[in-house]
Every structure is written in C-alpha cells, then in structure tokens.
Design an enzyme around this catalytic site. Structure first.
Site, short mmCIF file in Angstrom:
data_model
loop_
_atom_site.label_atom_id
_atom_site.label_comp_id
_atom_site.label_asym_id
_atom_site.label_seq_id
_atom_site.Cartn_x
_atom_site.Cartn_y
_atom_site.Cartn_z
N ASN A 1 0.82 -1.21 0.00
CA ASN A 1 0.00 0.00 0.00
C ASN A 1 0.85 1.26 0.00
O ASN A 1 0.55 2.24 -0.69
CB ASN A 1 -0.92 0.01 1.23
CG ASN A 1 -2.04 -1.00 1.13
OD1 ASN A 1 -2.27 -1.61 0.08
ND2 ASN A 1 -2.75 -1.20 2.23
N ARG B 1 -10.93 -5.26 -14.05
CA ARG B 1 -9.85 -6.17 -13.64
C ARG B 1 -10.41 -7.57 -13.72
O ARG B 1 -11.35 -7.90 -13.01
CB ARG B 1 -9.38 -5.88 -12.21
CG ARG B 1 -8.83 -4.49 -11.99
CD ARG B 1 -8.21 -4.38 -10.59
NE ARG B 1 -8.14 -3.01 -10.15
CZ ARG B 1 -7.17 -2.16 -10.49
NH1 ARG B 1 -6.21 -2.57 -11.30
NH2 ARG B 1 -7.16 -0.92 -10.05
N ARG C 1 -5.65 0.85 -13.14
CA ARG C 1 -4.29 1.06 -12.66
C ARG C 1 -3.59 -0.24 -12.28
O ARG C 1 -4.13 -1.04 -11.52
CB ARG C 1 -4.29 2.03 -11.48
CG ARG C 1 -2.89 2.40 -11.00
CD ARG C 1 -2.96 3.45 -9.93
NE ARG C 1 -3.40 4.73 -10.48
CZ ARG C 1 -4.06 5.65 -9.78
NH1 ARG C 1 -4.40 5.41 -8.53
NH2 ARG C 1 -4.40 6.79 -10.34
N HIS D 1 -15.81 2.02 -15.01
CA HIS D 1 -15.63 1.30 -13.75
C HIS D 1 -16.87 0.50 -13.38
O HIS D 1 -16.85 -0.28 -12.43
CB HIS D 1 -15.28 2.32 -12.66
CG HIS D 1 -14.75 1.73 -11.40
ND1 HIS D 1 -15.46 1.73 -10.21
CD2 HIS D 1 -13.57 1.12 -11.12
CE1 HIS D 1 -14.73 1.16 -9.27
NE2 HIS D 1 -13.59 0.77 -9.78
N TYR E 1 -12.06 -10.15 -1.58
CA TYR E 1 -12.78 -8.89 -1.42
C TYR E 1 -14.25 -9.18 -1.10
O TYR E 1 -14.84 -10.09 -1.67
CB TYR E 1 -12.76 -8.06 -2.71
CG TYR E 1 -11.43 -7.53 -3.16
CD1 TYR E 1 -11.37 -6.56 -4.16
CD2 TYR E 1 -10.23 -7.97 -2.62
CE1 TYR E 1 -10.15 -6.05 -4.60
CE2 TYR E 1 -9.01 -7.47 -3.05
CZ TYR E 1 -8.98 -6.51 -4.03
OH TYR E 1 -7.78 -6.02 -4.46
N ARG F 1 -13.93 2.16 4.60
CA ARG F 1 -12.72 1.39 4.84
C ARG F 1 -11.47 2.26 4.86
O ARG F 1 -10.60 2.11 5.70
CB ARG F 1 -12.57 0.32 3.74
CG ARG F 1 -11.39 -0.62 3.94
CD ARG F 1 -11.12 -1.42 2.67
NE ARG F 1 -10.43 -0.64 1.67
CZ ARG F 1 -10.59 -0.77 0.35
NH1 ARG F 1 -11.47 -1.64 -0.11
NH2 ARG F 1 -9.92 -0.04 -0.49
N HIS G 1 -15.12 -4.13 0.34
CA HIS G 1 -15.18 -3.51 -0.98
C HIS G 1 -16.60 -3.19 -1.42
O HIS G 1 -16.80 -2.57 -2.46
CB HIS G 1 -14.51 -4.46 -1.99
CG HIS G 1 -14.07 -3.80 -3.25
ND1 HIS G 1 -14.68 -4.04 -4.46
CD2 HIS G 1 -13.07 -2.92 -3.50
CE1 HIS G 1 -14.08 -3.34 -5.40
NE2 HIS G 1 -13.11 -2.64 -4.85
#
Length: 713
Positions: free
Chosen positions: A76, A405, A435, A465, A498, A591, A619
C-alpha cells in the site's frame, strides 16, 4: 463520543492527528467551506495504511497472516508513493499546485506525509524485527542470517549463488564510460564500495548490482542442511556474502541494499487516436519515472546515501533508512514456502444459495426471483455459470460485458471467447487504464479480439468502472434481457479476498437501462433516459445529493447508512453535514480515506464514521436511505469520490425486492455492531479501535458473516 462508547474503545496510537477542532459558539452558523471541516486526503490514506499495519499486532489473526498484513502495508505504501506522493511532486514541479478543501498546499502535505510515513515505517520494522520474527522463531520458522549459517548451509548457499545467481546478475561499475544505470521502479539493488583496480586498470570505487527480478527474494534451505524446522534465507544475504565474486581481484569494502520508488502514474491525453498504442508506450515509461522515495539499509555510509540522493534528485525528506530488507513486500512468499496451515486462516467453502443449487439453469433461477450474492462468503461461480450457460445456449443471441480487472486467463474470458466462436454477438468494454492492470488488459483485449469478440475501450477521459453483464435471450417468441450488476470486479481471485455484492435479475426496466448504458459506451449520441439505475457521470451524483436532502427533510426521523471504500467528494460531504444539522442519524462505514470530520457539535454531531479491517478487504458499496419507514437500498460500483461520481462510468442499482433490501440492511447492522474489527474516526482525525466491554461478547463482523453464510467460523 459518549462516555460509554469511549469505555469500550482503545487507542489505535495514530500519530498523524490534525489540530483540535474549534467548536463555534452556540447559535453561530458554521461555514461549510472552512478548511478545518475537512481532513487531508493523503493523510487520511496514510491512516488507512496504518490500520492495516496494526493488524500485524492483532493476535486474533494467525501468525503468517499477521506477517502478510505487514507486507500489505508495504505494498500500500509503495502505491501511495508511486501515485499520491508522485502527483503532489508533479504539481510542484510544473507549478500547478492545487489546494483541497482542507487548505493544505502540496509542499505542506509532502512535509507532513514524510513525517508520518517515517514514523509508520519505523514502527513496521520494529514489528518485523521484535515481534513477528521472534514469534516465528518460536514456531520453528527461521530467517537464517549470514552470521548464523552453519558450514553446510554456507556451502549450499555458495553453490546456489554460483549456479542460480551469478549467471544472471549484472554488476555495473561506475566510471565515465559506465554512468549510473537506469534502475527499474521498486527493484532491489546494491551499492558496492570497491578498492583496487580491475582488469583494465580502472579504479571505480563504486558499483551497482541490480538483483535479478527473475530470482525469488526468499529461498528455503533444504532440510538436509538444517536441524529441523522451516529455514529461509534472503537473496540479499546470499549476494552480500558473495559480492567479492562479482568483482574478482578487487576488495569489496561494503555492500548495501537500496530501492528506488518512482512515479508510476500514467498520463494520457484525452484526444488520442489509438488508446491501446499510446498505453503500450506509457507502460514502458512507468518503470523509469521520476524518483519519489529512496529506501536504504540503515548501515549504509552517509557518503553513499548522499550520493544516491543526489543521483535520483531526492532530499532527506524522501530518504527512508530501514533496519532490515528494503523490499518487505516480497515476504508474502513465506506463506507458500513453509508448510504451516496451522499458522494461516482456516479454509472455508463459499456457499451457493438454495435458489441456485436446485436449478440446473441460471436463467430459470433468475426468472423465479432476483439473486443477490455476497462474496467471498457466497460463491462467485454462479456468475461464471451464467456466462458459460449463455455461451452454449442456442437461445442466447448477444452478450455484452464491462471488464475492469479480470485476468487474461479467467473463466469469464473463456466463456466470452467461447460465445463468440459459437457465433453469438459478443461485445467487451475493456478499461485499459485500470491502474496496474493495464498490461494484462491489453493482453486480454488481443485474446478476445482473436476469438471474434467486438472489443471497445469505453470513453476516453472517463474510466469505465461499472460492473455490468447483459445477456439477450429469445424466450417464447420474445427477447428477454438478463443482467448482472456488481460492486466489484469480474476477477475470481479477488472474489475470494474482497467483499462484494453480485446482483442478477431479468427486471425489464433494469435490462433496458443497462442496454442503454452499453449503447452509450459503444456508440455515440446524447445521454439516454435511464429509469431505475443511477449512473455517473450523469445522474449518480445529483441523485445521491437529492436523496440526502430528502432524508434531511425528515429531520430526526431521517436515517442514512453509506458503505464506501473512500469519501472525498466535497459536495457529498457538505450534503451530509447539512443532513446531520437537520437531525438525521448518519452512519458511514468507510474502509479507507475519509475527508469528512465527524461528531463535531453543530456540524456533524449526528455522523459516526467507522472503518472495518479484517481478513477480507471490505469492498462493497451500499447506499441506504430510511425514507421515513420505506427504505431505499442501492448497491454500487462507485465510491464517494470525485472521480467516481463525476469523471467515471459507474452504476448504482436499486434492490426493489424487500427481502434482498432487508438482507443488505442486516449486513450493514452487523458492521455497525462490530466491536473488535472496527476503528472509529474521531473529531480530531485519529482512529480508535473498538473493543468489547466487560459484559459484551466479542463481535467481529466478518466472522459473523462467515458463520451466517457458510456455517464456518
């Protein structure tokens, strides 16, 4: 915060605390634009990273997973420097400083980031060296240092070095004909002090040794050279031990690890003619962007440290001298190198709802009633099964899907390719700019195109997205649309780690809405009227604001619960402040980043903010509005951020089925009742971890959901 609440909490030792809150006099109107009403985005993100790090000290997690939390903190932090710190530095470099609602200038933010990050990283190495490694030693897992090698181990390491390392390592002496090399972002390197002359009579004094990226950073020693247990040795230790073999005839006076983090953000113009080609070019430059952070072993001499700082154009503020390996992320490999299932989370089998188990056809099950799944507690396989069945079903005419993704080798990709090969009209909207998944998505696009799938890259300037699947099927002489909408990605691996909702329906209005959204993504024209969904960049932001305003009109009878990954959008925060001032009870389960300042008298006294950190990455995005006893519940792909609400393609979908809406509310209540995995944001910006009171049972929300949905604790 009430006295009773405070009694059941314990300090999280969060040292990046903003200034105390100034409470205005009673009756004085609060200026919602005042800087002190907002937290800095970057510092809030650092606090989230710190909460992840603190999991390494939580003994309710298995030992190896505590080590992995420490590694996740490193990962992170890497991304934080690559993107957020790099962005602030770019603003200063080009004179484009922008100031957020908190009023902090980029240079001020960078100074505070440096102070806080240094404290956190020092604590991380203290945890590694003085807590985790000693505890692993007690469990007979050893990180064997050079000074501890037995003669047999030293001989094995020598052989490994000569056979596996020496053939692929490329030492680079520094002299006028060998300038400082361009080092790959986040690669492990060594700076070596030398004495003497080489074969050509050169006296370089220094050399750089890049560690081959193809080699593992941790190697397990064979049992036959050890006295039991699990024994691991660092690649860096092996290179240190045999550095002299890289420079024959010269004396190695010192060998020191270092690692450079570079700007890894991609900059693409909005008027590109070929997005894929431009992206391929940018991906090459990512590995060699401007330096933003230098990590160096703390035993490296000062003159070498200064040499490296000067070489990379960095200052003391960007220097992190660490007591241990500079690439802690690679310690994640421990889980795969040692056979200790007793030191990791116990496995569980995600459940499949009875509604699906009893039906061979996903289409039959969805027609009976809509389906809601909560991953990872419930299996992701029904989503894959829906696509597989659609690919093979002769009644299915077309499939459209967004991919953000996914992974080029996923079962979903196979199903789409299979459908195209069977002659169905298959369209994939692939977001190339997801990303750190850009290269994988380029490969995915090529693979699908080869199978006959129509591939489009969405809208330049607006990342796609939203998570949508649309299946068109002929049934009894008419066309019916089946839809999947999700809060997460179409990635089976992520679905095991997730928490995300999956929603499957054949509701005609939702099917029509999703069809229109795909038309907007693949074609051209004005925004089409959408019936049930909220979608950005067109209606999601305005609808959220209007629904918050509606709750405010109910005063103390109003109720709002939001679950986000992050909340940064200022108009949304102001709307929540106004609702709080009207008496609305607001709970925010966030979160990560939160720029809203909660529990400030007169401003946000009715707003509570908590962060859930645990085994799974939270998530799900949920918007709950009490609506005076007639609740509206939405799940979404969008967080409360400017980019999600204003400059991305996102969806929020209603749960009209009362049972499904009630189930999501029950999930939210579980998070709000959590008294051990939750961290409560304070008015001063610090976080305090909840703890059960003396007469309370321990309630960990993720464990409750695990037991509720799988029967596993």
């Amino acid at each position: 915060m009430t006295t009773e609440t405070a009694k059941n909490q314990t300090a999280g030792d969060d040292r990046s605390v903003p200034a105390p809150v100034d409470v205005p006099p009673v009756g004085e109107e609060i200026n919602l634009d005042a800087n002190e009403n907002y937290f800095n985005r970057e510092l809030s993100q650092l606090q989230f990273n710190y909460r992840v790090l603190k999991q390494a000290l939580d003994t309710t997690h298995p030992l190896i997973n505590r080590l992995i939390f420490c590694c996740i903190f490193s990962s992170n932090m890497d991304e934080f420097f690559e993107i957020r710190v790099a962005g602030l530095r770019q603003q200063m470099k080009y004179g484009r400083e922008t100031v957020g609602a908190d009023g902090m200038m980029p240079d001020q933010a960078l100074a505070e980031i440096s102070r806080v990050a240094h404290e956190y990283i020092r604590e991380q190495y203290d945890i590694i060296n003085n807590v985790l490694i000693p505890e692993m030693e007690q469990e007979n897992i050893h990180f064997v240092r050079r000074r501890e090698w037995t003669p047999e181990q030293a001989e094995w390491v020598r052989t490994y070095f000569e056979e596996e390392i020496l053939p692929v390592v490329s030492p680079i002496g520094l002299d006028p004909s060998h300038p400082f090399p361009r080092l790959v972002n986040k690669s492990l390197n060594f700076i070596v002090e030398l004495d003497g002359k080489d074969a050509f009579g050169r006296e370089t004094g220094m050399a750089i040794v890049p560690a081959p990226r193809s080699l593992p950073r941790l190697v397990r020693l064979p049992d036959d050279v050890c006295n039991g247990g699990e024994n691991l040795v660092f690649l860096s230790s092996m290179i240190h031990a045999h550095a002299d073999e890289l420079f024959p005839g010269m004396e190695v006076k010192g060998c020191y690890q270092f690692r450079l983090t570079r700007n890894a953000d991609l900059e693409l113009e909005d008027d590109l003619e070929d997005l894929a080609s431009a992206l391929r070019g940018e991906l090459l430059s990512r590995r060699f962007g401007d330096g933003v952070r230098l990590e160096v072993a703390d035993n490296c001499p000062e003159e070498l440290v200064q040499f490296l700082l000067k070489e990379f154009g960095l200052t003391e503020r960007d220097l992190y001298q660490v007591h241990g390996p500079v690439n802690l992320t690679r310690l994640m490999a421990v889980g795969g190198l040692v056979d200790r299932p007793d030191l990791t989370y116990s496995g569980f089998s995600p459940s499949i709802p009875k509604q699906i188990r009893s039906k061979e056809s996903m289409f039959d099950a969805i027609r009976k009633r809509p389906i809601l799944l909560l991953h990872p507690y419930e299996n992701f396989s029904p989503v894959v099964d829906l696509l597989r069945q659609a690919a093979k079903d002769p009644q299915v005419l077309a499939i459209r899907q967004t991919l953000y993704r996914t992974g080029a080798d996923s079962e979903i990709v196979e199903a789409l390719a299979d459908a195209a090969r069977r002659g169905k009209e298959v369209t994939a909207v692939i977001e190339l700019r997801a990303r750190f998944s850009e290269a994988e998505n380029l490969e995915l696009a090529s693979r699908l195109q080869e199978a006959g799938v129509i591939v489009v890259y969405g809208v330049v300037g607006y990342k796609t997205h939203a998570k949508m699947i649309l299946i068109v099927r002929r049934e009894e002489g008419r066309l019916r649309r089946y839809v999947h909408l999700g809060t997460g990605n179409y990635h089976a691996g992520n679905a095991r780690l997730y928490t995300d909702y999956s929603f499957m329906t054949c509701d005609e209005s939702i099917g029509d809405d999703v069809n229109k959204l795909f038309q907007q993504l693949t074609g051209m024209g004005k925004a089409l009227k959408i019936k049930k969904l909220f979608h950005s960049p067109f209606t999601l932001h305005s609808r959220l604001l209007s629904l918050i305003e509606r709750e405010a009109s109910y005063g103390e009878k109003g109720r709002i619960i939001f679950k986000f990954n992050a909340l940064t959008e200022i108009q949304l925060i102001k709307a929540l402040y106004r609702a709080s001032q009207a008496g609305v009870k607001i709970d925010l389960i966030i979160r990560g980043i939160c720029c809203l300042r909660p529990e400030v008298p007169g401003l946000s006294e009715n707003i509570r903010v908590r962060s859930i950190i645990g085994r799974f990455l939270e998530h799900t995005r949920v918007y709950y509005f009490g609506n005076n006893g007639r609740p509206d519940v939405y799940c979404s792909s969008a967080d409360g951020m400017e980019r999600n609400l204003l400059s991305r393609v996102e969806t929020a979908f209603p749960l009209d089925d009362p049972e499904l809406a009630a189930r999501v509310r029950e999930d939210l209540d579980t998070y709000l009742a959590d008294n051990c995995q939750s961290w409560v944001l304070q008015p001063d910006g610090s976080y305090i971890q909840n703890q059960p009171g003396d007469d309370e049972e321990r309630l960990a929300s993720q464990l409750v959901l695990l037991e509720r949905l799988t029967g596993k604790t």
